[in-house]
Write a protein that holds these residues in place. Structure first.
Motif, PDB file in Angstrom:
ATOM      1  N   CYS A 125       6.964   8.143   1.564  1.00 26.03           N
ATOM      2  CA  CYS A 125       5.997   8.870   0.746  1.00 26.03           C
ATOM      3  C   CYS A 125       6.263   8.564  -0.728  1.00 26.03           C
ATOM      4  O   CYS A 125       7.416   8.615  -1.176  1.00 26.03           O
ATOM      5  CB  CYS A 125       6.114  10.365   1.010  1.00 26.03           C
ATOM      6  SG  CYS A 125       5.024  11.388   0.005  1.00 26.03           S
ATOM      7  N   ILE A 126       5.214   8.260  -1.482  1.00 29.60           N
ATOM      8  CA  ILE A 126       5.404   7.901  -2.887  1.00 29.60           C
ATOM      9  C   ILE A 126       5.598   9.126  -3.775  1.00 29.60           C
ATOM     10  O   ILE A 126       5.927   8.985  -4.945  1.00 29.60           O
ATOM     11  CB  ILE A 126       4.246   7.030  -3.414  1.00 29.60           C
ATOM     12  CG1 ILE A 126       2.920   7.753  -3.344  1.00 29.60           C
ATOM     13  CG2 ILE A 126       4.176   5.725  -2.666  1.00 29.60           C
ATOM     14  CD1 ILE A 126       1.775   6.988  -3.950  1.00 29.60           C
ATOM     15  N   ALA A 145       9.014  10.491   5.244  1.00 27.42           N
ATOM     16  CA  ALA A 145       8.439   9.463   6.113  1.00 27.42           C
ATOM     17  C   ALA A 145       6.926   9.408   5.920  1.00 27.42           C
ATOM     18  O   ALA A 145       6.234  10.404   6.074  1.00 27.42           O
ATOM     19  CB  ALA A 145       8.771   9.763   7.560  1.00 27.42           C
ATOM     20  N   GLY A 146       6.404   8.236   5.595  1.00 32.40           N
ATOM     21  CA  GLY A 146       4.973   8.071   5.355  1.00 32.40           C
ATOM     22  C   GLY A 146       4.184   7.986   6.640  1.00 32.40           C
ATOM     23  O   GLY A 146       4.546   7.236   7.544  1.00 32.40           O
ATOM     24  N   PRO A 192       2.163   4.315  -9.171  1.00 31.70           N
ATOM     25  CA  PRO A 192       2.217   5.780  -9.284  1.00 31.70           C
ATOM     26  C   PRO A 192       3.379   6.448  -8.547  1.00 31.70           C
ATOM     27  O   PRO A 192       3.386   7.650  -8.390  1.00 31.70           O
ATOM     28  CB  PRO A 192       0.888   6.205  -8.664  1.00 31.70           C
ATOM     29  CG  PRO A 192       0.671   5.199  -7.598  1.00 31.70           C
ATOM     30  CD  PRO A 192       1.194   3.904  -8.162  1.00 31.70           C
ATOM     31  N   LYS A 193       4.381   5.694  -8.104  1.00 31.89           N
ATOM     32  CA  LYS A 193       5.498   6.305  -7.369  1.00 31.89           C
ATOM     33  C   LYS A 193       6.345   7.167  -8.295  1.00 31.89           C
ATOM     34  O   LYS A 193       6.653   6.785  -9.410  1.00 31.89           O
ATOM     35  CB  LYS A 193       6.376   5.232  -6.729  1.00 31.89           C
ATOM     36  CG  LYS A 193       7.507   5.828  -5.905  1.00 31.89           C
ATOM     37  CD  LYS A 193       8.116   4.788  -5.028  1.00 31.89           C
ATOM     38  CE  LYS A 193       9.214   5.282  -4.139  1.00 31.89           C
ATOM     39  NZ  LYS A 193       9.620   6.633  -4.170  1.00 31.89           N
ATOM     40  N   ILE A 214       0.848  -1.193   0.000  1.00 36.44           N
ATOM     41  CA  ILE A 214       0.000   0.000   0.000  1.00 36.44           C
ATOM     42  C   ILE A 214       0.882   1.241   0.000  1.00 36.44           C
ATOM     43  O   ILE A 214       1.836   1.331   0.779  1.00 36.44           O
ATOM     44  CB  ILE A 214      -0.929  -0.001   1.223  1.00 36.44           C
ATOM     45  CG1 ILE A 214      -1.874  -1.191   1.146  1.00 36.44           C
ATOM     46  CG2 ILE A 214      -1.709   1.293   1.321  1.00 36.44           C
ATOM     47  CD1 ILE A 214      -2.653  -1.437   2.394  1.00 36.44           C
ATOM     48  N   GLY A 215       0.582   2.197  -0.875  1.00 32.73           N
ATOM     49  CA  GLY A 215       1.335   3.446  -0.948  1.00 32.73           C
ATOM     50  C   GLY A 215       1.094   4.313   0.273  1.00 32.73           C
ATOM     51  O   GLY A 215      -0.003   4.326   0.835  1.00 32.73           O
ATOM     52  N   ARG A 216       2.107   5.056   0.692  1.00 34.86           N
ATOM     53  CA  ARG A 216       2.018   5.925   1.853  1.00 34.86           C
ATOM     54  C   ARG A 216       2.302   7.365   1.438  1.00 34.86           C
ATOM     55  O   ARG A 216       2.949   7.619   0.427  1.00 34.86           O
ATOM     56  CB  ARG A 216       3.042   5.511   2.915  1.00 34.86           C
ATOM     57  CG  ARG A 216       2.988   4.060   3.324  1.00 34.86           C
ATOM     58  CD  ARG A 216       1.912   3.737   4.281  1.00 34.86           C
ATOM     59  NE  ARG A 216       2.211   4.351   5.567  1.00 34.86           N
ATOM     60  CZ  ARG A 216       1.372   4.401   6.568  1.00 34.86           C
ATOM     61  NH1 ARG A 216       0.179   3.889   6.440  1.00 34.86           N
ATOM     62  NH2 ARG A 216       1.683   4.969   7.699  1.00 34.86           N
ATOM     63  N   LEU A 217       1.796   8.314   2.229  1.00 37.58           N
ATOM     64  CA  LEU A 217       2.028   9.733   1.994  1.00 37.58           C
ATOM     65  C   LEU A 217       2.580  10.380   3.256  1.00 37.58           C
ATOM     66  O   LEU A 217       2.235   9.973   4.368  1.00 37.58           O
ATOM     67  CB  LEU A 217       0.736  10.441   1.581  1.00 37.58           C
ATOM     68  CG  LEU A 217       0.159  10.071   0.219  1.00 37.58           C
ATOM     69  CD1 LEU A 217      -1.172  10.756   0.014  1.00 37.58           C
ATOM     70  CD2 LEU A 217       1.112  10.435  -0.894  1.00 37.58           C
TER      71      LEU A 217
END
Length: 111
Positions: free
Chosen positions: A58-59, A64-65, A86-87, A19-22
């Protein structure tokens, strides 16, 4: 982010289960169109973008997500969520130019 900076390049490999993180700065935006409204579908990234030191980052900027990334309802309807990972894989010319300008004039890096 990529909508306003056309020189940024997405990874676009086959997404895996990660899972992507922001980060705190990008929390709540759609990773494709920078919209803050109606998050609909969770972002999945490829295994290569989630490997080693990239895990939990973060992508968009690599910070740091702190929260999960989501696509907005419009991007899901337009099927932009199916284009691949989408990174962001490059820094972009604006950040690269800023680095060399600081080095040229002898400024110390902030942060």
């Amino acid at each position: 982010m990529a909508r306003h900076h056309p020189d940024l390049i997405f990874c676009r490999k086959q997404p895996g289960i990660a899972i992507g993180r922001l980060c705190e700065k990008h929390d709540g935006i759609c990773v494709i169109c920078d919209s803050y409204v109606r998050p609909a579908d969770m972002v999945r990234i490829c295994d290569e973008c989630n490997y080693g030191s990239f895990q939990g980052r973060c992508i968009i900027c690599g910070g740091a997500g702190i929260s999960d990334a989501y696509y907005c309802k419009e991007c899901v309807t337009l099927e932009k969520d199916r284009d691949g990972c989408p990174k962001i894989v490059n820094l972009g010319s604006a950040k690269t130019d800023l680095f060399y300008e600081r080095k040229k004039f002898g400024f110390k890096a902030q942060g």
